[in-house]
Design an enzyme around this catalytic site. Structure first.
Site, PDB file in Angstrom:
ATOM      1  N   ARG A  36       0.722  -1.191  -0.143  1.00 55.25           N
ATOM      2  CA  ARG A  36       0.073   0.110  -0.272  1.00 55.25           C
ATOM      3  C   ARG A  36       0.503   1.041  -0.106  1.00 55.25           C
ATOM      4  O   ARG A  36       0.194   2.289  -0.888  1.00 55.25           O
ATOM      5  CB  ARG A  36      -0.857  -0.268   1.167  1.00 55.25           C
ATOM      6  CG  ARG A  36      -1.935  -1.465   0.902  1.00 55.25           C
ATOM      7  CD  ARG A  36      -3.688  -0.777   1.710  1.00 55.25           C
ATOM      8  NE  ARG A  36      -3.816  -1.400   1.654  1.00 55.25           N
ATOM      9  CZ  ARG A  36      -5.386  -1.830   2.171  1.00 55.25           C
ATOM     10  NH1 ARG A  36      -5.331  -1.308   3.340  1.00 55.25           N
ATOM     11  NH2 ARG A  36      -6.462  -2.021   1.539  1.00 55.25           N
ATOM     12  N   LYS A 197     -21.404 -13.901   3.590  1.00 55.64           N
ATOM     13  CA  LYS A 197     -23.812 -13.852   4.163  1.00 55.64           C
ATOM     14  C   LYS A 197     -24.398 -12.927   2.906  1.00 55.64           C
ATOM     15  O   LYS A 197     -23.968 -12.152   2.580  1.00 55.64           O
ATOM     16  CB  LYS A 197     -23.359 -12.338   5.257  1.00 55.64           C
ATOM     17  CG  LYS A 197     -23.214 -13.042   6.637  1.00 55.64           C
ATOM     18  CD  LYS A 197     -23.240 -11.679   7.603  1.00 55.64           C
ATOM     19  CE  LYS A 197     -22.778 -11.872   9.144  1.00 55.64           C
ATOM     20  NZ  LYS A 197     -22.359 -10.298   9.791  1.00 55.64           N
ATOM     21  N   GLY A 350     -10.351  -7.123  -1.163  1.00 61.00           N
ATOM     22  CA  GLY A 350     -10.722  -7.712  -0.092  1.00 61.00           C
ATOM     23  C   GLY A 350      -9.993  -9.161  -0.219  1.00 61.00           C
ATOM     24  O   GLY A 350      -9.580  -9.371  -0.301  1.00 61.00           O
ATOM     25  N   GLY A 373     -15.027  -2.416   0.129  1.00 61.26           N
ATOM     26  CA  GLY A 373     -16.202  -1.866   0.037  1.00 61.26           C
ATOM     27  C   GLY A 373     -16.572  -1.333  -1.160  1.00 61.26           C
ATOM     28  O   GLY A 373     -17.267  -1.017  -1.605  1.00 61.26           O
TER      29      GLY A 373
HETATM   30  P1  AMP Z   1     -17.207 -11.500   2.350  1.00 58.87           P
HETATM   31  O1  AMP Z   1     -16.090 -10.713   3.688  1.00 58.87           O
HETATM   32  O2  AMP Z   1     -18.422 -11.068   2.712  1.00 58.87           O
HETATM   33  O3  AMP Z   1     -16.481 -11.176   1.520  1.00 58.87           O
HETATM   34  O4  AMP Z   1     -16.890 -13.599   2.868  1.00 58.87           O
HETATM   35  C1  AMP Z   1     -15.572 -13.708   2.973  1.00 58.87           C
HETATM   36  C2  AMP Z   1     -14.911 -15.209   4.321  1.00 58.87           C
HETATM   37  O5  AMP Z   1     -16.202 -15.952   3.627  1.00 58.87           O
HETATM   38  C3  AMP Z   1     -14.314 -15.531   3.388  1.00 58.87           C
HETATM   39  O6  AMP Z   1     -13.513 -15.730   4.751  1.00 58.87           O
HETATM   40  C4  AMP Z   1     -14.533 -16.798   3.504  1.00 58.87           C
HETATM   41  O7  AMP Z   1     -13.841 -18.276   4.155  1.00 58.87           O
HETATM   42  C5  AMP Z   1     -15.867 -17.176   4.522  1.00 58.87           C
HETATM   43  N1  AMP Z   1     -16.634 -17.839   3.735  1.00 58.87           N
HETATM   44  C6  AMP Z   1     -16.419 -18.755   1.870  1.00 58.87           C
HETATM   45  N2  AMP Z   1     -17.594 -18.981   1.695  1.00 58.87           N
HETATM   46  C7  AMP Z   1     -17.859 -20.340   2.916  1.00 58.87           C
HETATM   47  C8  AMP Z   1     -18.633 -21.680   4.089  1.00 58.87           C
HETATM   48  N3  AMP Z   1     -18.950 -22.094   2.235  1.00 58.87           N
HETATM   49  N4  AMP Z   1     -18.974 -21.540   4.827  1.00 58.87           N
HETATM   50  C9  AMP Z   1     -18.085 -20.550   5.516  1.00 58.87           C
HETATM   51  N5  AMP Z   1     -17.772 -19.496   5.553  1.00 58.87           N
HETATM   52  C10 AMP Z   1     -17.437 -19.377   3.686  1.00 58.87           C
END
Ligand code: AMP
Length: 393
Positions: A36, A197, A350, A373
């Site tokens: 960065r 999520k 990310g 984001g």
């Molecule tokens: P996000 O911040 O919403 O992009 O989520 C990223 C996170 O989602 C990563 O740390 C992944 O480990 C998690 N992730 C992806 N697939 C799964 C899954 N099948 N079950 C639980 N966590 C997950």
């Protein structure tokens, strides 16, 4: 409307207040990845070479408005000095008397770095007086912190309103690479969404359904969509309260003629932390003793095919728990398919950016965004507050 960049403003003999994103990973006060800081060098050098005195400000971590020395920016100032080959002065706060004096006496070609903005609660509150005090130490404001451009903070928004302003090279590059493509994509445009999520990403799915031709969904968020289609998800992470919303989005995709692809099989395990049993399911159902951790082999094939036929691909969110090598195959396969595709490929920041770099496909992508984001907001076609506030050319 195109925004002013540092090439469109006069900085000679001026004090330039530059907002950067030096939110680097630290271990015991040592920077473990200085990317960065390196990426910011062209903007800083341009300002110095054009006769500016540069006052740099950034946040680091989440000290929540308190002075917590483990979040001090001092190590980044030292690193920057090393990379520029000049002394980088360091102020122990952002708006104190001594800092004002240091800023006052700063000469053309010199650099002063302020302490962590988030040691002040006023930063995230976009406090008026805090903005005014920051503005008082400079003549011109430049924002080059893409990672926080979706935030209306004092250093990204409030202070910009008080000074002549422009964006730096990093933000300029992000806007060119993402906004221009999203507004006028070569089709088919394939969107890929993953991550943890659904509740976080509902609005994104909805906006993307207005833009993409095909939407591939992976990660834990896929399980809520599959549950909405009455598949069994076993112990997988399903957001029960979002099933209704997922149903609505599936119908919306259908109405808009967007192909919404969900996993047709999964990698599952008996235990997340102690995975003694791992298998590929035979279809989209997961039996009650297992939970999903990655997309399965048939899904990989399906998604690879969609990516291969795309002219533009935008991606945010891993396909599985890629931090564990055993569950990284889906994420890796998507990254590889994008790297091989004859398409414009954009990776949101990310986790997806981290995965692409980790698996060695970074050079093969058209653009890897530095902001998670912020890049998602641009994927959605939204305007970033910190960019909106900058003067037009
Ligand atoms: P996000 O911040 O919403 O992009 O989520 C990223 C996170 O989602 C990563 O740390 C992944 O480990 C998690 N992730 C992806 N697939 C799964 C899954 N099948 N079950 C639980 N966590 C997950």
């Amino acid at each position: 409307m195109e925004k002013k960049t540092i090439e469109n403003i006069d900085v000679y003999g001026k004090k330039v207040l530059l907002r950067v994103d030096f939110n680097v990973p630290l271990k015991n006060g040592v920077i473990t990845d200085d990317n960065r800081i390196r990426e910011e060098l062209p903007t800083i050098k341009f300002l110095l070479n054009n006769g500016a005195a540069v006052i740099i400000m950034s946040h680091l971590g989440r000290p929540d408005g308190e002075v917590k020395m483990e979040y001090s920016l001092k190590p980044t100032a030292e690193k920057l000095g090393e990379l520029l080959g000049i002394e980088v002065k360091f102020a122990k706060d952002c708006i104190g008397n001594e800092t004002r004096k240091m800023a006052n006496s700063l000469k053309n070609g010199e650099v002063l770095m302020l302490e962590n903005l988030r040691f002040y609660a006023e930063e995230e509150e976009n406090d008026k007086q805090f903005c005014e005090k920051l503005a008082r130490i400079a003549d011109v404001y430049v924002n080059d912190a893409f990672g926080t451009a979706h935030r209306k903070h004092a250093s990204t928004y409030g202070v910009a309103k008080l000074l002549p302003n422009a964006v730096g090279f990093l933000i300029e590059k992000e806007l060119k690479n993402i906004v221009d493509v999203i507004n006028n994509p070569k089709r088919p445009l394939v969107g890929i969404l993953g991550g943890a999520k659904v509740s976080d990403k509902i609005t994104i799915v909805e906006s993307l359904l207005n833009k993409v031709d095909v939407l591939l969904v992976g990660g834990a968020m896929a399980y809520t969509f599959l549950a909405a289609n009455n598949y069994h998800m076993g112990k997988s992470r399903v957001e029960t309260e979002m099933i209704g919303e997922a149903k609505r989005l599936i119908e919306l995709a259908d109405k808009k003629g967007v192909q919404l692809l969900l996993p047709v099989d999964h990698i599952v395990t008996n235990d997340f932390n102690n995975p003694t049993k791992i298998k590929n399911t035979v279809n989209a159902n997961i039996n009650s003793d297992y939970l999903g951790v990655d997309i399965g082999k048939q899904t990989v094939k399906l998604y690879k095919k969609a990516i291969k036929h795309a002219k533009t691909v935008i991606w945010n969110g891993p396909m599985g728990v890629f931090e564990n090598d055993k569950f990284a195959n889906g994420t890796k396969a998507v990254a590889k398919a994008m790297a091989k595709a004859k398409a414009t490929t954009i990776v949101g920041g990310g986790d997806s950016a981290a995965a692409v770099i980790k698996f060695g496909f970074a050079k093969k992508m058209t653009h890897i965004s530095t902001g998670g984001g912020a890049s998602l907001k641009l994927f959605e076609g939204k305007v970033l507050p910190a960019v909106d506030v900058i003067e037009n050319k």
